[in-house]
Design a protein around this motif. Structure first.
Motif, mmCIF file in Angstrom:
data_model
loop_
_atom_site.group_PDB
_atom_site.id
_atom_site.type_symbol
_atom_site.label_atom_id
_atom_site.label_comp_id
_atom_site.label_asym_id
_atom_site.label_seq_id
_atom_site.Cartn_x
_atom_site.Cartn_y
_atom_site.Cartn_z
ATOM 1 N N GLU A 169 0.678 -1.319 0.002
ATOM 2 C CA GLU A 169 -0.306 -0.263 -0.087
ATOM 3 C C GLU A 169 1.113 0.957 0.112
ATOM 4 O O GLU A 169 1.811 1.554 0.719
ATOM 5 N N LYS A 181 -0.609 7.975 -7.162
ATOM 6 C CA LYS A 181 -0.804 6.099 -5.966
ATOM 7 C C LYS A 181 -0.210 5.059 -6.920
ATOM 8 O O LYS A 181 0.231 4.263 -6.157
ATOM 9 N N TYR A 229 0.277 5.389 0.423
ATOM 10 C CA TYR A 229 -0.988 6.847 0.945
ATOM 11 C C TYR A 229 -0.911 7.752 0.999
ATOM 12 O O TYR A 229 0.494 8.657 0.759
#
Length: 341
Positions: free
Chosen positions: A18, A311, A20
């Motif tokens: 992931e 992202k 952020y």
């Protein structure tokens, strides 16, 4: 056989982690906070507090009910005269009435010994004249047959002052817990003098019939006449022997009120499993909200390409060779060179 290079080309050996990214998009941010607030209100307010989602519950209790009716009344009936009625007279089990007419044309239409479910007796095998227009099968039964005359006013008007004792006990076997609607008292005269009242005596199981009818939004006398019009009744008979040695009976067709008592119950106590399930459901909904907002940013927003490239990025480690000279030199600040005239 396939090689690791081929698997890597399909992305099967890639590892994703992931990342952020803080985005300054107030529309998606406001939507996310509203949805999160809705989930928190639902989980805390509805699932936990209203529906008691933190409890283990028992919805199938064992129920026992005891009923007793008490009262005395006097009636003036033509066939019976001045008669006193007590509990043994006006508390009867329900029965099902039926009075049809057996038409016939000849004796062959009335087989001897035949008896129907709705007949007054057993057929004798004779077809007799009933009136000017009808013939009927003769039967062996009680005479005279039941009268269809209905009283024009309630006979047991005093019945509205009768009392009905209703005691129920609910047992929740899952929690080994029992509860009754009657007050636990050592006073033996309490139930003889108390009357149910939702405010002053809520644990008195003695109800006045008139109060029950009024609580249901009705009038006792009007209800009694309505029951007669709708033929809610049952029959009971008393047998005796006359002085002449003939057996006789008194047949009473009684109109009354039937009480249907329905008892339901539910019990619960704190349990770690239902609490964990409820909170886990709320956490799952929060994750769904985050996923939904990501979809809006990556596919719906006008700057979706920018958010996509920010992202998701591909990280590769630099290649290291065995010859140190082939390594790329480290970056150095530029040197100033003197200009020769």
């Amino acid at each position: 056989m396939g090689s690791p290079g081929a698997l890597a080309g399909w992305g099967l050996l890639d590892y994703k982690t992931e990342k952020y990214v803080m985005t300054r998009n107030w529309r998606v941010g406001a939507l996310q906070r509203l949805l999160q607030l809705g989930v928190v209100v639902y989980v805390v307010g509805w699932a936990l507090i209203v529906k008691k989602g933190y409890q283990e519950q028992d919805l199938d209790p064992q129920i026992s009910i005891i009923t007793k009716l008490k009262g005395v009344s006097v009636t003036q009936i033509k066939e019976l005269g001045n008669r006193l009625w007590d509990v043994a007279d006006f508390v009867k089990p329900a029965q099902h009435p039926s009075i049809p007419l057996a038409n016939c044309w000849a004796h062959e239409d009335c087989p001897e010994g035949e008896m129907g479910t709705h007949s007054h007796g057993i057929k004798t095998g004779q077809c007799v004249v009933f009136n000017e227009t009808h013939r009927t099968c003769e039967i062996r039964g009680w005479c005279p047959v039941e009268s269809s005359t209905v009283p024009v006013k309630p006979l047991l008007v005093q019945a509205k002052n009768f009392t009905l004792f209703i005691k129920n006990t609910v047992t929740f076997s899952k929690f080994n817990f029992s509860k009754s609607n009657a007050l636990e008292t050592w006073d033996n005269t309490y139930f003889k003098r108390c009357r149910y009242d939702p405010l002053s005596t809520p644990f008195c199981p003695v109800f006045r019939i008139g109060d029950l009818v009024a609580a249901a939004g009705g009038d006792f006398e009007a209800l009694a006449l309505l029951l007669q019009e709708r033929s809610y009744n049952f029959r009971t008979a008393t047998h005796w022997w006359e002085t002449s040695g003939v057996e006789a009976r008194s047949l009473l067709k009684l109109y009354g009120i039937r009480f249907n008592i329905l008892v339901t119950g539910r019990a619960g106590k704190f349990g770690i499993i239902p609490t964990t399930i409820t909170l886990g459901t709320g956490a799952a909904w929060l994750g769904v909200i985050t996923f939904f907002c990501d979809l809006l940013l990556l596919y719906v927003d006008g700057e979706s390409y920018f958010y996509w490239t920010t992202k998701y990025e591909e990280a590769k480690a630099p290649k290291v060779t065995s010859n140190p000279e082939q390594r790329e030199p480290a970056s150095a600040p530029p040197h100033l060179a003197a200009q020769v005239p």
